[in-house]
Design an enzyme around this catalytic site. Structure first.
Site, PDB file in Angstrom:
ATOM      1  N   ASP A 110       0.892  -1.145   0.000  1.00 15.49           N
ATOM      2  CA  ASP A 110       0.000   0.000   0.000  1.00 15.49           C
ATOM      3  C   ASP A 110       0.938   1.203   0.000  1.00 15.49           C
ATOM      4  O   ASP A 110       1.513   1.550   1.030  1.00 15.49           O
ATOM      5  CB  ASP A 110      -0.896   0.003   1.244  1.00 15.49           C
ATOM      6  CG  ASP A 110      -1.870   1.175   1.244  1.00 15.49           C
ATOM      7  OD1 ASP A 110      -1.593   2.167   0.536  1.00 15.49           O
ATOM      8  OD2 ASP A 110      -2.886   1.115   1.952  1.00 15.49           O
ATOM      9  N   HIS A 111       1.125   1.802  -1.172  1.00 16.85           N
ATOM     10  CA  HIS A 111       2.185   2.806  -1.317  1.00 16.85           C
ATOM     11  C   HIS A 111       1.989   3.993  -0.368  1.00 16.85           C
ATOM     12  O   HIS A 111       2.931   4.739  -0.095  1.00 16.85           O
ATOM     13  CB  HIS A 111       2.275   3.297  -2.765  1.00 16.85           C
ATOM     14  CG  HIS A 111       1.065   4.050  -3.231  1.00 16.85           C
ATOM     15  ND1 HIS A 111       0.885   5.383  -3.007  1.00 16.85           N
ATOM     16  CD2 HIS A 111      -0.036   3.636  -3.899  1.00 16.85           C
ATOM     17  CE1 HIS A 111      -0.260   5.777  -3.531  1.00 16.85           C
ATOM     18  NE2 HIS A 111      -0.836   4.747  -4.070  1.00 16.85           N
ATOM     19  N   HIS A 169      -5.838   2.825   1.918  1.00 15.68           N
ATOM     20  CA  HIS A 169      -5.115   3.989   2.435  1.00 15.68           C
ATOM     21  C   HIS A 169      -5.701   4.522   3.744  1.00 15.68           C
ATOM     22  O   HIS A 169      -4.996   4.663   4.748  1.00 15.68           O
ATOM     23  CB  HIS A 169      -5.120   5.115   1.400  1.00 15.68           C
ATOM     24  CG  HIS A 169      -4.520   4.756   0.089  1.00 15.68           C
ATOM     25  ND1 HIS A 169      -3.591   3.749  -0.058  1.00 15.68           N
ATOM     26  CD2 HIS A 169      -4.704   5.266  -1.154  1.00 15.68           C
ATOM     27  CE1 HIS A 169      -3.228   3.671  -1.329  1.00 15.68           C
ATOM     28  NE2 HIS A 169      -3.898   4.568  -2.001  1.00 15.68           N
TER      29      HIS A 169
END
Length: 507
Positions: free
Chosen positions: A196-197, A259
């Site tokens: 999950d960047h 996010h």
């Protein structure tokens, strides 16, 4: 949380990564490889972090040879950077190979195995990383081929290869579980790195530091002192060329399931006993599990769904969501969602947590706002409109932290005014924040999973999101239209006004 940031800020005299590795990049010709992965490797090379011997094998079908591939990588890198150091670029390209491969051709996997064997005979490796920078529908198929054609163990004595996949991890709990069952039959959980960047962002990594290294916040991080928490991830752009994907996911799957819930877990989790990846993940899982068990019987009072409509801004017509390319003209997909929820535990009971994200809002902004209770001394309540104390962790576009507190206005008759003490990290001269993927790639090579999501985190977050999705369908939750480049649906403001509060990003 880990030592990544220190290593990425500086140009150390010694290499940070000592062990040789093979990095096999499936989807090496795609946008992710061109815009994130290879530029991250360039930055790591520029900081002298990579070892003397390593190999990046990029697979794809688009180009006929390495030179053609490298020329296109270089063009993409030039679009991202003002200046490219050709010495560094040359040193990086010495480690890049291009391998033509089709997922549908078994012979191609056998040829790749032979290539890995040949290289392993020449150079002893310690890590082998398979990075699937492809559409998620190919994850299981590629992983199964890696096992069937013995690419995991080819010339690799430790038999400890790692798999890296990008979100989305399925499109609901059932599909995520099916994918995980396939992957876990091939790789152990400790070797599956789910990106999950957002967790690679600088200020997200700072949450733990702010919480635990400052006694003034650590002592107040509970229901006795915090009035409410707000997390907002606002986007000004529309869906661009992601119409087909986005219409199947919407804001709830695109932003909330990963996010926003990841950020919430770091804010709300109990203090870990140590800062190991396993301990932090265990504490985050407790939050996700509690969310999954949440009673959503009155969800209609706690949720606002929206979809952006057309608007004219500065004489320019902005398309409605339903007018975008590859969007169903009758689409009921939400591009905006605001959600109020509670965590029923000793630390947070009765503290409202407000979450918000949307596309085509009036500004691009992401932050975490922690508003403290108005526990003022009675002497200062008379004839004073005092502002509450507010901790704001700014994620983008500005990176930093601000703290609002009250003080006496100079040369006044004891008038109290709010002031802000602010640390702007991204404003510092010569500061160059590492890009998300620098830290993520460094950690996957080093085997540090702190910034990656575990299967338990993914599974409980999907259970929570699935419950919301089903409730929205069962109770026919209204889809509000809001003008593009506005603050969003008015109903979102009313959600907080009903509690005597307001969104802090609108102040």
């Amino acid at each position: 949380m880990n030592q990544t940031i220190d290593k990425l800020y500086n140009n150390p005299d010694d290499k940070n990564i000592e062990d040789n590795f093979q990095f096999i990049l499936f989807g090496g010709t795609g946008d992710l490889a061109h815009n994130k992965i290879i530029p991250a490797f360039y930055n790591l090379a520029a900081k002298d972090i990579l070892p003397d011997h390593y190999t990046i094998i990029a697979t794809g079908r688009r180009y006929d040879n390495k030179n053609e591939y490298l020329n296109n990588l270089y063009a993409s890198l030039k679009n991202k950077k003002e200046k490219i150091d050709n010495r560094i670029w040359q040193s990086l390209t010495d480690h890049i190979e291009y391998f033509q491969l089709s997922f549908k051709e078994p012979d191609d996997f056998e040829r790749l195995r032979q290539r890995l064997l040949e290289k392993s005979k020449r150079e002893k490796i310690s890590n082998r990383i398979f990075y699937l920078a492809t559409a998620p529908k190919f994850f299981a198929e590629i992983a199964e081929n890696l096992k069937e054609y013995n690419l995991l163990n080819a010339g690799f004595e430790h038999s400890d290869s790692r798999l890296v996949i990008e979100k989305p991890f399925g499109h609901d709990f059932e599909s995520a579980q099916k994918l995980n069952n396939t992957l876990s039959n091939i790789f152990s959980e400790k070797n599956i790195f789910r990106i999950d960047h957002y967790l690679g962002k600088e200020m997200i990594q700072n949450i733990m530091v702010i919480r635990l290294s400052n006694p003034i916040f650590r002592a107040l991080w509970n229901k006795e002192h915090i009035d409410n928490i707000q997390i907002y991830l606002n986007e000004s752009e529309g869906v661009k060329d992601r119409g087909k994907y986005y219409d199947d996911t919407g804001v709830i799957k695109d932003m909330f399931q990963n996010h926003i819930l990841q950020v919430l877990s770091l804010i709300a989790m109990e203090e870990p006993e140590n800062l190991s990846a396993e301990e932090i993940s265990a504490k985050k899982v407790e939050v996700f599990k509690e969310l999954a068990d949440n009673d959503l019987s009155d969800i209609d009072k706690h949720i606002v769904r929206g979809q952006y409509d057309s608007n004219t801004v500065n004489n320019e017509k902005i398309k409605a969501y339903r007018e975008e390319d590859q969007i169903d003209p009758n689409s009921q997909t939400a591009t905006f969602m605001a959600l109020k929820l509670f965590l029923n535990n000793e630390r947070w009971r009765d503290v409202p947590i407000y979450l918000k994200s949307g596309k085509r809002l009036n500004k691009k902004e992401a932050a975490i706002a922690v508003e403290f209770k108005d526990n003022f001394h009675s002497s200062y309540l008379q004839n004073q409109n005092l502002d509450s104390n507010l901790l704001l962790i700014k994620i983008q576009p500005v990176e930093g932290v601000s703290l609002r507190f009250n003080t006496r206005k100079p040369a006044s008759n004891n008038k109290i005014i709010p002031v802000e003490m602010e640390f702007c990290q991204s404003c510092q001269q010569f500061f160059n924040s590492p890009e998300n993927y620098e830290g993520l790639i460094y950690d996957m090579i080093a085997g540090d999973k702190t910034l990656f999501t575990s299967w338990k985190e993914v599974s409980y977050s999907w259970k929570f999101i699935d419950k919301i999705q089903q409730k929205c369908v069962d109770e026919n939750i209204e889809l509000h239209q809001y003008p593009a480049l506005s603050e969003g649906p008015e109903a979102a403001d009313k959600l907080l006004e009903a509690d005597g509060r307001s969104w802090l990003d609108n102040e």
